[in-house]
Design a protein around this motif. Structure first.
Motif, PDB file in Angstrom:
ATOM      1  N   MET A  91       0.843  -1.200   0.000  1.00  0.00           N
ATOM      2  CA  MET A  91       0.000   0.000   0.000  1.00  0.00           C
ATOM      3  C   MET A  91       0.878   1.250   0.000  1.00  0.00           C
ATOM      4  N   ARG A  92       1.025   1.838  -1.174  1.00  0.00           N
ATOM      5  CA  ARG A  92       1.826   3.051  -1.329  1.00  0.00           C
ATOM      6  C   ARG A  92       1.053   4.079  -2.150  1.00  0.00           C
ATOM      7  N   VAL A  93       1.274   5.339  -1.859  1.00  0.00           N
ATOM      8  CA  VAL A  93       0.716   6.425  -2.662  1.00  0.00           C
ATOM      9  C   VAL A  93       1.871   7.186  -3.323  1.00  0.00           C
ATOM     10  N   ASP A  94       1.531   8.013  -4.307  1.00  0.00           N
ATOM     11  CA  ASP A  94       2.585   8.711  -5.042  1.00  0.00           C
ATOM     12  C   ASP A  94       3.192   9.842  -4.201  1.00  0.00           C
ATOM     13  N   GLN A  95       4.241  10.444  -4.734  1.00  0.00           N
ATOM     14  CA  GLN A  95       4.978  11.448  -3.964  1.00  0.00           C
ATOM     15  C   GLN A  95       4.132  12.676  -3.644  1.00  0.00           C
ATOM     16  N   VAL A  96       3.262  13.082  -4.568  1.00  0.00           N
ATOM     17  CA  VAL A  96       2.395  14.232  -4.314  1.00  0.00           C
ATOM     18  C   VAL A  96       1.470  13.928  -3.132  1.00  0.00           C
ATOM     19  N   SER A  97       0.910  12.734  -3.123  1.00  0.00           N
ATOM     20  CA  SER A  97       0.030  12.349  -2.016  1.00  0.00           C
ATOM     21  C   SER A  97       0.810  12.208  -0.716  1.00  0.00           C
ATOM     22  N   GLN A  98       2.038  11.670  -0.802  1.00  0.00           N
ATOM     23  CA  GLN A  98       2.859  11.571   0.409  1.00  0.00           C
ATOM     24  C   GLN A  98       3.083  12.949   1.031  1.00  0.00           C
ATOM     25  N   ARG A  99       3.399  13.912   0.191  1.00  0.00           N
ATOM     26  CA  ARG A  99       3.650  15.272   0.691  1.00  0.00           C
ATOM     27  C   ARG A  99       2.377  15.855   1.301  1.00  0.00           C
ATOM     28  N   ALA A 100       1.248  15.674   0.619  1.00  0.00           N
ATOM     29  CA  ALA A 100      -0.019  16.203   1.133  1.00  0.00           C
ATOM     30  C   ALA A 100      -0.387  15.554   2.457  1.00  0.00           C
ATOM     31  N   ARG A 101      -0.132  14.269   2.569  1.00  0.00           N
ATOM     32  CA  ARG A 101      -0.455  13.560   3.807  1.00  0.00           C
ATOM     33  C   ARG A 101       0.427  14.046   4.955  1.00  0.00           C
ATOM     34  N   ARG A 102       1.712  14.212   4.689  1.00  0.00           N
ATOM     35  CA  ARG A 102       2.612  14.694   5.746  1.00  0.00           C
ATOM     36  C   ARG A 102       2.205  16.091   6.205  1.00  0.00           C
ATOM     37  N   GLU A 103       1.834  16.936   5.248  1.00  0.00           N
ATOM     38  CA  GLU A 103       1.418  18.302   5.598  1.00  0.00           C
ATOM     39  C   GLU A 103       0.149  18.295   6.449  1.00  0.00           C
ATOM     40  N   ALA A 104      -0.659  17.244   6.296  1.00  0.00           N
ATOM     41  CA  ALA A 104      -1.888  17.112   7.082  1.00  0.00           C
ATOM     42  C   ALA A 104      -1.653  16.384   8.400  1.00  0.00           C
ATOM     43  N   GLY A 105      -0.382  16.075   8.708  1.00  0.00           N
ATOM     44  CA  GLY A 105      -0.056  15.394   9.956  1.00  0.00           C
ATOM     45  C   GLY A 105      -0.308  13.904   9.934  1.00  0.00           C
ATOM     46  N   MET A 106      -0.369  13.314   8.724  1.00  0.00           N
ATOM     47  CA  MET A 106      -0.630  11.890   8.577  1.00  0.00           C
ATOM     48  C   MET A 106       0.664  11.157   8.228  1.00  0.00           C
ATOM     49  N   THR A 107       0.640   9.832   8.307  1.00  0.00           N
ATOM     50  CA  THR A 107       1.765   9.048   7.812  1.00  0.00           C
ATOM     51  C   THR A 107       1.850   9.225   6.296  1.00  0.00           C
ATOM     52  N   ALA A 108       3.049   9.010   5.751  1.00  0.00           N
ATOM     53  CA  ALA A 108       3.236   9.213   4.307  1.00  0.00           C
ATOM     54  C   ALA A 108       2.344   8.294   3.480  1.00  0.00           C
ATOM     55  N   HIS A 109       2.083   7.096   3.990  1.00  0.00           N
ATOM     56  CA  HIS A 109       1.248   6.116   3.287  1.00  0.00           C
ATOM     57  C   HIS A 109       0.167   5.615   4.242  1.00  0.00           C
ATOM     58  N   PRO A 110      -1.013   5.268   3.726  1.00  0.00           N
ATOM     59  CA  PRO A 110      -2.029   4.682   4.608  1.00  0.00           C
ATOM     60  C   PRO A 110      -1.647   3.265   5.014  1.00  0.00           C
ATOM     61  N   VAL A 111      -2.189   2.816   6.108  1.00  0.00           N
ATOM     62  CA  VAL A 111      -2.041   1.427   6.548  1.00  0.00           C
ATOM     63  C   VAL A 111      -2.923   0.545   5.661  1.00  0.00           C
ATOM     64  N   PHE A 112      -2.451  -0.654   5.382  1.00  0.00           N
ATOM     65  CA  PHE A 112      -3.223  -1.628   4.603  1.00  0.00           C
ATOM     66  C   PHE A 112      -3.820  -2.635   5.576  1.00  0.00           C
ATOM     67  N   ALA A 113      -5.157  -2.755   5.603  1.00  0.00           N
ATOM     68  CA  ALA A 113      -5.843  -3.731   6.452  1.00  0.00           C
ATOM     69  C   ALA A 113      -6.576  -4.724   5.554  1.00  0.00           C
ATOM     70  N   ILE A 114      -6.272  -6.004   5.733  1.00  0.00           N
ATOM     71  CA  ILE A 114      -6.825  -7.061   4.894  1.00  0.00           C
ATOM     72  C   ILE A 114      -7.719  -7.955   5.745  1.00  0.00           C
ATOM     73  N   VAL A 115      -8.940  -8.197   5.274  1.00  0.00           N
ATOM     74  CA  VAL A 115      -9.886  -9.061   5.979  1.00  0.00           C
ATOM     75  C   VAL A 115      -9.803 -10.457   5.379  1.00  0.00           C
ATOM     76  N   SER A 116      -9.494 -11.451   6.219  1.00  0.00           N
ATOM     77  CA  SER A 116      -9.348 -12.820   5.730  1.00  0.00           C
ATOM     78  C   SER A 116      -9.730 -13.816   6.807  1.00  0.00           C
ATOM     79  N   ALA A 117     -10.799 -14.562   6.573  1.00  0.00           N
ATOM     80  CA  ALA A 117     -11.191 -15.607   7.519  1.00  0.00           C
ATOM     81  C   ALA A 117     -10.276 -16.820   7.397  1.00  0.00           C
ATOM     82  N   SER A 118      -9.846 -17.132   6.171  1.00  0.00           N
ATOM     83  CA  SER A 118      -9.051 -18.336   5.934  1.00  0.00           C
ATOM     84  C   SER A 118      -7.557 -18.108   6.096  1.00  0.00           C
TER      85      SER A 118
END
Length: 251
Positions: A91-118
């Motif tokens: 789970m990665r976003v591009d450099q423009v999004s990374q910069r925007a996220r950091r400026e908003a006080g967020m991590t550079a990339h979102p966390v990836f959460a996967i739902v799996s019963a098996s």
């Protein structure tokens, strides 16, 4: 290649050729905290896939909004079947999004959460090996203990139910980790479970201007809620013949 033009046609007054910042603002308006947003694409005759994949219905406008929605969230939530079928990587976003996220006080990339019963997931996959943020795997008490231990080496494994993943526990678990802006990219069975549990706050739906017919699935599947959930149209964006709709739950 020039960026695809996206116009806002509702609410009025309309705006032509809006930029990424204005699009992001439009998707952020009225969003609470916590907030669970779901994003899908569908043909005009209701097909959720083309040749088994949702990506076949997507176009440049949908890709642009898809990327912007990842920019706005803390965590991207996806069912394991969709992860496998659509060929997800780390789970990665591009450099423009990374910069925007950091400026908003967020991590550079979102966390990836996967739902799996098996827990049919490969710990050596790039999803885990190349992850900039440690992923989360949401599973059940019935999942194999040894498999859980193997995956716990590369991800945080969270149990949210005995036989099935319980959506309310899933959401609560993510919020407890500070992941309050939850962005779900499917698939249909996970979306159906979220609807039935009443935890969906928003649906973003791209309507692709094609007739697909065939036996393609709907965007949601599985158990229905006790009563239909009313949604309010928040905005309509347009790019040529493609519509990008945003619906939020009625108060």
């Amino acid at each position: 290649m020039s960026e695809v033009a996206i116009d806002r046609i509702f609410p009025l007054p309309a705006e032509e050729g809006i930029g990424d910042a204005r699009i992001a603002e439009s998707y952020s308006a009225g969003a609470g905290s916590p907030w669970l947003r779901v994003n899908f694409v569908s043909s005009i005759d209701g097909a959720a896939t083309r040749q088994g994949l949702s990506g076949g219905l997507s176009d440049d406008a949908d890709h642009r909004v898809f990327d912007l929605l990842r920019r706005l969230c803390d965590v991207v939530l996806v069912g394991a079947g969709t992860v496998r079928a659509e060929g997800y990587g780390a789970m990665r976003v591009d450099q423009v999004s990374q910069r925007a996220r950091r400026e908003a006080g967020m991590t550079a990339h979102p966390v990836f959460a996967i739902v799996s019963a098996s827990l049919d997931l490969d710990p050596a996959s790039p999803i885990f090996r190349d992850a900039p943020e440690r992923p989360i795997i949401v599973t059940t008490e019935l999942s194999r203990h040894d498999t859980r231990e193997a995956l716990a080496e590369v991800a945080d494994v969270v149990v949210c139910g005995e036989e099935r993943v319980e959506p309310a526990r899933l959401v609560a678990g993510l919020v407890e980790r500070g992941l309050r802006r939850i962005h779900c990219e499917g698939g249909p069975h996970l979306f159906g479970d979220l609807i039935a549990a009443g935890v969906v706050d928003e649906l973003c739906l791209t309507v692709s201007p094609t007739l697909e017919a065939g036996v393609a699935s709907r965007i949601s599947a599985g158990a229905a809620p006790i009563l239909p959930i009313g949604m309010r149209l928040a905005h309509v964006l347009q790019a040529d013949d493609t519509l990008l709709l945003r619906y939020v739950k009625r108060a």
